[in-house]
Design an enzyme around this catalytic site. Structure first.
Site, PDB file in Angstrom:
ATOM      1  CB  SER A 117      42.212 -20.720 -40.691  1.00  0.00           C
ATOM      2  OG  SER A 117      40.720 -20.370 -40.110  1.00  0.00           O
ATOM      3  CB  CYS A 118      44.593 -15.919 -39.337  1.00  0.00           C
ATOM      4  SG  CYS A 118      46.084 -15.742 -40.249  1.00  0.00           S
ATOM      5  CG  LEU A 119      42.345 -11.555 -43.636  1.00  0.00           C
ATOM      6  CD1 LEU A 119      40.876 -12.217 -44.119  1.00  0.00           C
ATOM      7  CD2 LEU A 119      42.018 -10.083 -43.265  1.00  0.00           C
TER       8      LEU A 119
ATOM      9  N   GLY B   5      47.910 -15.745 -42.832  1.00  0.00           N
ATOM     10  CA  GLY B   5      48.747 -16.813 -42.376  1.00  0.00           C
ATOM     11  C   GLY B   5      49.522 -16.465 -41.173  1.00  0.00           C
TER      12      GLY B   5
END
Length: 100
Positions: free
Chosen positions: A80-82, A84
């Site tokens: 996951s990240c902020l 995508g």
């Protein structure tokens, strides 16, 4: 935004359901982002810039550095990240190293 090979985009609920099993959740945001926006419960933070090296570490070193058992190439992993973009890059890196 979340990424997994089987389902390139997961909803929050799908992630919650996955995390009931034995899935490793790797947050590839930078450490300052974790400090600013908060840590996702039961995830480990490995910034994208460290990910390739981390996934090739000796399992003992990985456990020491990230306080988590190193995933095997067949273990379920979610990135996951902020937004995508980085999680999709992380998925590509992991798959290029032989993770399924």
């Amino acid at each position: 935004s979340l990424c997994a090979a089987a389902a390139p985009n997961l909803s929050y609920q799908e992630l919650k359901d996955l995390k009931k099993g034995n899935v490793l959740h790797i947050d590839v945001r930078e450490r300052w982002e974790i400090d600013k926006f908060g840590k996702i419960p039961e995830s480990i933070n490995i910034p994208l810039g460290e990910l390739m090296e981390a996934l090739q570490m000796d399992p003992t070193d990985f456990k020491e550095q990230y306080n988590q058992k190193m995933p095997s190439k067949s273990d379920p992993v979610v990135f996951s990240c902020l937004a995508g973009t980085r999680s999709k890059q992380a998925l590509g890196f992991a798959m290029s190293l032989g993770f399924s």
